[in-house]
Design a protein around this motif. Structure first.
Motif, PDB file in Angstrom:
ATOM      1  N   PHE A 372       0.869  -1.186   0.000  1.00  0.00           N
ATOM      2  CA  PHE A 372       0.000   0.000   0.000  1.00  0.00           C
ATOM      3  C   PHE A 372       0.899   1.227   0.000  1.00  0.00           C
ATOM      4  CE2 PHE A 372      -2.124  -3.383   2.350  1.00  0.00           C
ATOM      5  CZ  PHE A 372      -3.307  -3.493   1.652  1.00  0.00           C
ATOM      6  N   ARG A 373       1.457   1.575  -1.130  1.00  0.00           N
ATOM      7  CA  ARG A 373       2.550   2.538  -1.082  1.00  0.00           C
ATOM      8  C   ARG A 373       2.108   3.975  -0.806  1.00  0.00           C
ATOM      9  NH1 ARG A 373       3.952   4.529  -6.296  1.00  0.00           N
ATOM     10  NH2 ARG A 373       2.491   3.817  -7.867  1.00  0.00           N
ATOM     11  N   HIS A 374       0.821   4.244  -0.979  1.00  0.00           N
ATOM     12  CA  HIS A 374       0.373   5.592  -0.663  1.00  0.00           C
ATOM     13  C   HIS A 374       0.166   5.766   0.842  1.00  0.00           C
ATOM     14  CE1 HIS A 374       0.124   5.468  -4.857  1.00  0.00           C
ATOM     15  NE2 HIS A 374      -0.901   4.651  -4.861  1.00  0.00           N
ATOM     16  N   ARG A 375       0.184   4.668   1.548  1.00  0.00           N
ATOM     17  CA  ARG A 375       0.089   4.745   3.001  1.00  0.00           C
ATOM     18  C   ARG A 375       1.463   4.921   3.651  1.00  0.00           C
ATOM     19  NH1 ARG A 375      -3.624   0.530   5.741  1.00  0.00           N
ATOM     20  NH2 ARG A 375      -3.125   2.021   7.388  1.00  0.00           N
ATOM     21  N   ALA A 376       2.514   4.814   2.885  1.00  0.00           N
ATOM     22  CA  ALA A 376       3.853   5.029   3.448  1.00  0.00           C
ATOM     23  C   ALA A 376       3.964   6.471   3.946  1.00  0.00           C
ATOM     24  CB  ALA A 376       4.921   4.749   2.384  1.00  0.00           C
ATOM     25  N   PRO A 377       4.773   6.678   4.990  1.00  0.00           N
ATOM     26  CA  PRO A 377       4.921   8.048   5.515  1.00  0.00           C
ATOM     27  C   PRO A 377       5.487   8.983   4.452  1.00  0.00           C
ATOM     28  CG  PRO A 377       5.903   6.422   6.995  1.00  0.00           C
ATOM     29  CD  PRO A 377       5.558   5.699   5.754  1.00  0.00           C
ATOM     30  N   LYS A 378       5.143  10.265   4.609  1.00  0.00           N
ATOM     31  CA  LYS A 378       5.640  11.270   3.663  1.00  0.00           C
ATOM     32  C   LYS A 378       7.137  11.483   3.837  1.00  0.00           C
ATOM     33  CE  LYS A 378       1.337  13.886   3.546  1.00  0.00           C
ATOM     34  NZ  LYS A 378       0.670  15.129   3.848  1.00  0.00           N
ATOM     35  N   GLU A 379       7.720  12.055   2.823  1.00  0.00           N
ATOM     36  CA  GLU A 379       9.109  12.508   2.890  1.00  0.00           C
ATOM     37  C   GLU A 379       9.285  13.361   4.144  1.00  0.00           C
ATOM     38  OE1 GLU A 379      11.477  12.055  -0.134  1.00  0.00           O
ATOM     39  OE2 GLU A 379      12.536  12.129   1.797  1.00  0.00           O
ATOM     40  N   GLY A 380      10.346  13.079   4.918  1.00  0.00           N
ATOM     41  CA  GLY A 380      10.610  13.903   6.103  1.00  0.00           C
ATOM     42  C   GLY A 380      10.057  13.321   7.387  1.00  0.00           C
ATOM     43  N   ASP A 381       9.055  12.476   7.260  1.00  0.00           N
ATOM     44  CA  ASP A 381       8.483  11.832   8.445  1.00  0.00           C
ATOM     45  C   ASP A 381       9.535  10.895   9.044  1.00  0.00           C
ATOM     46  OD1 ASP A 381       7.054  10.118  10.188  1.00  0.00           O
ATOM     47  OD2 ASP A 381       5.209  10.440   9.060  1.00  0.00           O
ATOM     48  N   PRO A 382       9.821  11.000  10.342  1.00  0.00           N
ATOM     49  CA  PRO A 382      10.847  10.114  10.926  1.00  0.00           C
ATOM     50  C   PRO A 382      10.497   8.638  10.790  1.00  0.00           C
ATOM     51  CG  PRO A 382       9.727  11.415  12.632  1.00  0.00           C
ATOM     52  CD  PRO A 382       9.276  11.943  11.328  1.00  0.00           C
ATOM     53  N   LYS A 383       9.215   8.336  10.755  1.00  0.00           N
ATOM     54  CA  LYS A 383       8.803   6.933  10.592  1.00  0.00           C
ATOM     55  C   LYS A 383       9.322   6.366   9.277  1.00  0.00           C
ATOM     56  CE  LYS A 383       5.812   3.332  11.217  1.00  0.00           C
ATOM     57  NZ  LYS A 383       4.522   2.700  11.168  1.00  0.00           N
ATOM     58  N   LEU A 384       9.471   7.238   8.270  1.00  0.00           N
ATOM     59  CA  LEU A 384       9.943   6.771   6.964  1.00  0.00           C
ATOM     60  C   LEU A 384      11.342   6.182   7.067  1.00  0.00           C
ATOM     61  CD1 LEU A 384       9.337   6.567   3.907  1.00  0.00           C
ATOM     62  CD2 LEU A 384      10.436   8.780   3.635  1.00  0.00           C
ATOM     63  N   LEU A 385      12.222   6.920   7.778  1.00  0.00           N
ATOM     64  CA  LEU A 385      13.600   6.438   7.915  1.00  0.00           C
ATOM     65  C   LEU A 385      13.639   5.105   8.647  1.00  0.00           C
ATOM     66  CD1 LEU A 385      15.248   9.847   8.800  1.00  0.00           C
ATOM     67  CD2 LEU A 385      15.471   8.563   6.656  1.00  0.00           C
ATOM     68  N   GLU A 386      12.815   5.025   9.660  1.00  0.00           N
ATOM     69  CA  GLU A 386      12.705   3.790  10.431  1.00  0.00           C
ATOM     70  C   GLU A 386      12.301   2.611   9.535  1.00  0.00           C
ATOM     71  OE1 GLU A 386       9.524   3.075  13.781  1.00  0.00           O
ATOM     72  OE2 GLU A 386      10.565   5.005  14.098  1.00  0.00           O
ATOM     73  N   LEU A 387      11.296   2.851   8.692  1.00  0.00           N
ATOM     74  CA  LEU A 387      10.824   1.803   7.799  1.00  0.00           C
ATOM     75  C   LEU A 387      11.857   1.479   6.735  1.00  0.00           C
ATOM     76  CD1 LEU A 387       7.132   2.937   7.352  1.00  0.00           C
ATOM     77  CD2 LEU A 387       7.877   0.743   8.284  1.00  0.00           C
ATOM     78  N   GLN A 388      12.543   2.535   6.260  1.00  0.00           N
ATOM     79  CA  GLN A 388      13.540   2.291   5.215  1.00  0.00           C
ATOM     80  C   GLN A 388      14.700   1.442   5.732  1.00  0.00           C
ATOM     81  OE1 GLN A 388      14.088   6.337   3.870  1.00  0.00           O
ATOM     82  NE2 GLN A 388      12.885   5.973   2.000  1.00  0.00           N
ATOM     83  N   ALA A 389      14.931   1.498   7.034  1.00  0.00           N
ATOM     84  CA  ALA A 389      15.947   0.620   7.608  1.00  0.00           C
ATOM     85  C   ALA A 389      15.509  -0.836   7.491  1.00  0.00           C
ATOM     86  CB  ALA A 389      16.179   0.989   9.072  1.00  0.00           C
ATOM     87  N   LEU A 390      14.198  -1.066   7.588  1.00  0.00           N
ATOM     88  CA  LEU A 390      13.676  -2.426   7.507  1.00  0.00           C
ATOM     89  C   LEU A 390      13.434  -2.877   6.064  1.00  0.00           C
ATOM     90  CD1 LEU A 390      11.096  -2.049  10.408  1.00  0.00           C
ATOM     91  CD2 LEU A 390      13.174  -3.442  10.457  1.00  0.00           C
TER      92      LEU A 390
END
Lengths: 474, 474, 474
Positions: A372-390
């Motif tokens: 569900f890629r539109h549910r991914a956090p927006k650019e800049g959201d700290p959650k994004l970096l966290e998810l990108q680590a995974l």
């Protein structure tokens, strides 16, 4: 006077050559190879086997069989219109694909003023072509080849714009194309046949029947579609586990709907006999019904249930809804596309929305934001970096909630149906231009009008006097 | 007296068992697994998924469908010779392949006195088999199965030697096999049918017609060929972008020729009606026409134009050239292979030469010397090292200029046609040996001669008295 | 009174819906995605293209074509039972697969109380389905769809238990399934038809004949099976060179048996005419005969010889054994499965044993212990470490000698045949329950009983009075 026959001698070539010159010009001006097809992009880091062609071509080849042999045989079910069904399918398909390469390419695959061509575009173009062929099912046997080409000429752009707008602005999940392919194709086709309404056909038509051989041929078409449907539903998913699930769900859904179709056919026909028309069509319902949620973690059991429910809706549609549509609403749906693509497409869309609503990270893991890629956090959201680590390579999304995504799906359903219906009505009006050589009522469902038919004894209307009488009376 | 029927009872088994014993002996003596099939070569560095089988087998599987179902159905178009078309295709194909594994293997794949067998050889053998099947098209219905086996027995070695000599000494570019497959097969077949000339067939033959069902069956063959032709044309290209382009060009060429074929069929037939024979054959012209340049950077538009031009030539050939060849030049080309493989093969070869002449590094980048590998600098040339830095694994070539390469292509065209024609004439002479049980004129195009045909009412000659009379008179 | 027709109206739906509810419940309770289909297992180390779906799906897709189009067309050879052959194949196949996913899954693919579902299970389930379809061949045309479903309901578990027990306790080599698929299916089917013996059918049946069109259709089925058989035999081998050899051997075996079949058909039929029944069936013998040793280093020549020998046995079985079985042993084997699967399966099993006996490290290299994994040294054996240095990932085995392995193969053959025969007899007894609506003798081989058949002139019994008389007398 033979309308449609001799007149095509000039009109068909004129149309085709005019269109070909335009297409050739557009190809020459706008179409280039994509990075995976262009020799210049081969560097000392390119590994030949990493070329996208090896990921896409196996799915493309399967879809080729579905389009040309699957649809081709499926549409050849009328006893006297086997050439028409199989061959006009071939004509319309090849034209739609080349046209879609350009139109879809313009909207979805152009960079720096050039359409980037690769096998992935061909898959997309074959999906656009599938849309036209489904709509064709509604007017099978009642249209000249010229009308069919004009229909494709108009439907492909309407579809391409709708697809582009929905994907760009509404950003939906629809891996199996339940909304964009099946619903669009269905309501476009119904709108066309509504405009082309022929009152006399509601009284029955002597040639609107099958033969033993044409039923077998049509059944082979069903089997080609059945066998490769998992490739169709999974061709455009994400690679890896998403595509794997799409294959599993489609297969399970089809198994469930096939078994159900036999039961319902015995139940609803006289004397418990099976009807070939049911087996040819209703068995496929499961493939459509799982479409919108095909890559999600819906569970195999849900795919099974969707196959059953879709099949029941489709069968009841054939038995009870189609006659009403023809008699009351002027919608003469020759192949029953409303049952196989409309009703099932709606169920599929609803199931997709439900699957979106209940999607949770516990079930999907962090890769939920891939699916569900539109549910991914927006650019800049700290959650994004966290998810990108995974999940390396995860793209920033729109931070939509499940509920928001669901609302966009609803919007997509309505706007797709609306665009299809309006486009279909306008196309139907164009198809009424007398220049396009629409066949007379008597010559519907008859190859003799457009083909040199072999003078053989296989043609039942000539040969068997008794049968003939029955049929003209019927 | 039934020539060809009862006599086959002994002759066919004798021939087959003799040949099988020889083949078995040759297999036992000379055929070993290649490095990818031999268990001994599995080391601790071997990755199972790097085995060549995974690169080759998908293309092989597609070509299998083309050879057995595509050709099989395509050649079953005579109303009374459906068994013969489909089943002799099966017989000839399986024999040609096993024979080609040995003969081609001897010339192209032997190391240390052993033929190295892998799926790649099977692909090559199926190409040799396609050659025989195309030639078979010229004599369809006029030859006994024993004649066909002898033809394959002779054609495969002539082809294998020609292929080997052209590849080894002339070193040409011909990814889609326009020269080596289509031109060779065409002129071999025409030479055979020239020698086997039957004057009475020029007066027309009652059984040389199609039926509704046989036309549909043949159309399915066309569709199988159409759908998988991209695999055929790309099976032996370089992996990566070359193969990607080959797929794109073949598909585009076929789309263009299909659309054109419909226009021309309506234009050139009486009353603007479409002829199934046109649709069955001429639609495929584009696949041949793009062949010689299929992996080059010719641009998608050029593939489109080639599809159109090839289709026009093919169609005009059917309408105007084939009758002349039969009446004036004693060349009775049953399936019109000169149109579908000869004329288009010539156009394709010419286009290939043009594409070679205009090939530039600006367009291809350094990988030009991969695609045109004989143009790569020779061993020791400093330019080679420079290029190898950009394209690792680039092999030293012959340092040919574009013009030189083009001249070798021309030489290949002429020598291939010459070898095919001479081989075909000699083969034709052998086929006239009475022992081979050639059918009488009356029993041409008739399954009854070679098959136990079901006693059913489907056979139009029995059933319909009126048709029967017409036919025996005609 | 029409037994089987109107009665199905209730019985078929009742059975199907009952079974579907159970299956849905079992799916919901026990079926989960395997690691390659479950989104949760995607980690930052997962590469999408390493997903098992890309190794398995191409083979699965080929097997799909074999099951649905190959078997479907092959079983449609009766002139009046084309719907039945093709459509009941479809019904039985889809039911068997969904049922096998559960039953096989329970025995072979469950961990932590859940069946792990992936495309690999679907391949295994289609093999179980192939077993049912082969057995179906013995009773084709003589059973109601309800009987067929009950047969599948019972055969799948008997098969799954046998397969599980043989693989778990006897641990055999049988890549192509000669023992577990072909022998099991054959003797199960023969046992069923033995119990369902119909004395009157031994006097001949007017409808037990083919037509021109049904013979062509059946031939297409043969070709679909022929073309993809290499995928069938290699789908479950080890990846890499083992799979490569399996493809090569199957192809060579089929080529040899096809050529042999033509020779024998001409030799053994009246007047040297070919019989379509021979071509449709006997050509495939080679695919079965190479099965048990298909992944071993038997040499291409041995595959060729196996193809010839299997073909000869199969052909002699059709000509001389089948009539005896029907007349003397009450075994009415409708499609001759004993010839195509039983005799060839036995030869194949024997060849497999021989190949095991002669397998040596000189020929296989250290990877011998991959191919024959039960011969690998036991855990703790110093030889294991030595081998693991050469073949990383080699699993410890049982340290069996060649002779021991061979004895286990023999044990597997006998126990498989015994389990099949007992299971078949019991199933046959269940199928005699009157509730299952077995057709009367007169209505065997006739679609009219179960289908709404188009009122067309193609049905020879109606149309052609003369033929009709002949047939009812015959």
């Amino acid at each position: 006077m033979k309308p449609g026959a001799s007149s095509l001698r000039v009109r068909l070539p004129v149309f085709v050559f005019a269109v070909e010159v335009v297409i050739l010009g557009l190809f020459a001006t706008f179409v280039a190879y994509d990075d995976h097809g262009d020799a210049r992009f081969q560097t000392n880091e390119t590994k030949a086997m990493d070329n996208a062609v090896y990921k896409d071509y196996p799915f493309f080849a399967d879809i080729q069989v579905m389009i040309f042999l699957g649809f081709g045989c499926l549409l050849a079910f009328f006893r006297l219109y086997g050439f028409g069904g199989m061959v006009f399918n071939f004509l319309v398909a090849t034209f739609s694909i080349q046209w879609a390469i350009l139109v879809q390419g313009y909207f979805q695959f152009s960079h720096d003023g050039k359409i980037q061509l690769g096998v992935i575009n061909l898959i997309n173009a074959e999906f656009a072509c599938a849309v036209v062929l489904i709509s064709f099912g509604a007017v099978l046997g009642k249209t000249s080849p010229l009308q069919l080409l004009v229909m494709a000429l108009l439907e492909v752009p309407v579809f391409a714009v709708t697809e582009w707008a929905v994907l760009k602005y509404l950003k939906i999940n629809d891996a199996g194309g339940s909304i964009l392919i099946h619903l669009f194709a269905c309501y476009f086709g119904l709108a066309v046949t509504f405009v082309l309404y022929r009152p006399r056909l509601n009284e029955g038509h002597a040639k609107e029947t099958t033969s033993y051989q044409s039923d077998i041929l049509c059944m082979m078409g069903t089997l080609f579609l059945w066998v490769f449907w998992p490739s169709f539903n999974s061709a455009l998913t994400l690679k890896g586990d998403d595509q794997h699930r799409a294959i599993l769900h489609t297969f399970i859904g089809l198994c469930a709907s096939t078994l159900t179709a036999f039961a319902l056919s015995a139940l609803l026909n006289k004397n418990g006999k099976l009807s070939m028309a049911d087996i040819q069509n209703v068995t496929l319902a499961g493939g459509v019904t799982v479409g919108a949620s095909v890559d999600m973690m819906i569970s195999p059991a849900a795919a099974y249930a969707l196959g059953m429910v879709g099949c029941i809706a489709c069968m009841l549609g054939y038995k009870y809804l189609s006659p009403v549509l023809a008699q009351r609403f002027r919608i003469q749906d020759q192949c029953g596309i409303h049952n196989l693509h409309g009703l099932t497409g709606l169920i599929s869309s609803a199931a997709g929305i439900y699957a979106i609503m209940v999607a949770k990270e516990e079930v999907y893991g962090p890769s939920m934001y891939d699916t569900f890629r539109h549910r991914a956090p927006k650019e800049g959201d700290p959650k994004l970096l966290e998810l990108q680590a995974l999940i390396p390579g995860l793209q920033p999304g729109l931070g939509r909630s499940a509920r928001e995504q669901a609302l966009f799906q609803v919007a997509a359903i309505f706007s797709t149906i609306a665009a299809a219906a309006i486009g279909g009505v306008l196309t139907g009006i164009v198809l009424k231009i007398p220049y396009l050589s629409s066949p007379s009522d008597d010559l519907c469902f008859d190859d003799k009008l457009y083909f040199v038919v072999p003078q053989d004894s296989y043609s039942p209307l000539k040969q068997n006097k008794d049968t003939h009488k029955e049929e003209t009376v019927a």
